[in-house]
Enzyme design. Structure first.
Site, PDB file in Angstrom:
ATOM      1  N   CYS A  77       0.839  -1.210   0.000  1.00 17.08           N
ATOM      2  CA  CYS A  77       0.000   0.000   0.000  1.00 17.08           C
ATOM      3  C   CYS A  77       0.869   1.253   0.000  1.00 17.08           C
ATOM      4  O   CYS A  77       0.544   2.245  -0.671  1.00 17.08           O
ATOM      5  CB  CYS A  77      -0.915   0.020   1.228  1.00 17.08           C
ATOM      6  SG  CYS A  77      -2.018  -1.398   1.319  1.00 17.08           S
TER       7      CYS A  77
HETATM    8  C1  BEZ Z   1       0.448  -4.614   1.853  1.00 10.35           C
HETATM    9  O1  BEZ Z   1       0.054  -3.524   1.489  1.00 10.35           O
HETATM   10  O2  BEZ Z   1       1.625  -4.921   1.799  1.00 10.35           O
HETATM   11  C2  BEZ Z   1      -0.520  -5.621   2.404  1.00 10.35           C
HETATM   12  C3  BEZ Z   1      -1.679  -5.192   3.021  1.00 10.35           C
HETATM   13  C4  BEZ Z   1      -2.549  -6.135   3.543  1.00 10.35           C
HETATM   14  C5  BEZ Z   1      -2.265  -7.472   3.415  1.00 10.35           C
HETATM   15  C6  BEZ Z   1      -1.106  -7.888   2.759  1.00 10.35           C
HETATM   16  C7  BEZ Z   1      -0.228  -6.953   2.244  1.00 10.35           C
END
Ligand code: BEZ
Length: 210
Positions: free
Chosen positions: A45
């Site tokens: 994210c």
């Molecule tokens: C991420 O943004 O890395 C992420 C967010 C939620 C679950 C898995 C990865």
């Protein structure tokens, strides 16, 4: 029921990192990209939100406003923003909606219970100036989106809403387009002089906006 193409994008009022947003009013006459991320302070994210900030110039050129959302609070969003700027080299220059009570997430069905019953998936809703949903994308948490696709697809949506053309596979602004089948050869000759007939159902012409 899931939101489908052509539906009116549900309106809502929610808090954001840039104050209270009344969604339809905030969109005004612009196109909109409402996109979700699963959670603040997560790695994929962080990269995605930085990338959207870098694309602001591309969105402005196309009269598009971007807005993000997750089930986190404004306070968490604000704490995280510094990390995004530090690690991605771009300050978040669009609002991030806070949806801790999942009101917007439920309205848009952004939580897919069988993937994760508490976090939003990676959704994208592209909304036209008429407030209708023009395109949706859904990616899982583990896969960051290719945001280069968003300006590309907006070019296609804007072009095809104004001209009787469609865009072929992997099309980019300036490349040849397809004359839609509902246009007769006679009309095509008037509207798109010098068009090419590859097959009777596959007629191409120059991008009328290039
Ligand atoms: C991420 O943004 O890395 C992420 C967010 C939620 C679950 C898995 C990865």
């Amino acid at each position: 029921m899931a939101i489908r193409l052509g539906d009116t994008a549900p309106d809502f009022t929610a808090e954001s990192t840039m104050g209270t947003i009344e969604f339809h009013k905030w969109l005004g006459d612009s196109w909109g990209i409402l996109f979700t991320h699963p959670k603040d302070f997560t790695p994929v994210c962080t990269t995605e939100l930085g990338e959207v900030a870098k694309l602001k110039g591309e969105f402005d050129k196309r009269n598009v406003k971007a807005i993000g959302l997750s089930v986190d609070s404004v306070q968490d969003h604000n704490k995280w923003l510094g990390d995004i700027e530090e690690t991605q080299g771009a300050a978040v220059n669009y609002p991030l909606l806070a949806d801790p009570e999942r009101k917007v997430a439920d309205l848009y069905e952004m939580i897919h219970e069988n993937a994760n019953n508490t976090l939003t998936v990676r959704s994208v809703f592209i909304i036209g100036p008429d407030k209708k949903v023009k395109l949706t994308l859904t990616y899982p948490a583990s896969t960051g989106r290719n945001f280069d696709e968003i300006p590309r697809v907006i070019d296609s949506l804007q072009l095809t809403s104004n001209h009787k053309v469609a865009t072929p596979v992997n099309w980019k602004h300036g490349e040849d387009v397809i004359i839609v089948p509902s246009v007769s050869d006679e009309e095509a000759a008037k509207k798109f002089p010098g068009y090419t007939t590859v097959k009777p159902y596959l007629r191409t012409t120059k991008d009328p906006t290039a």
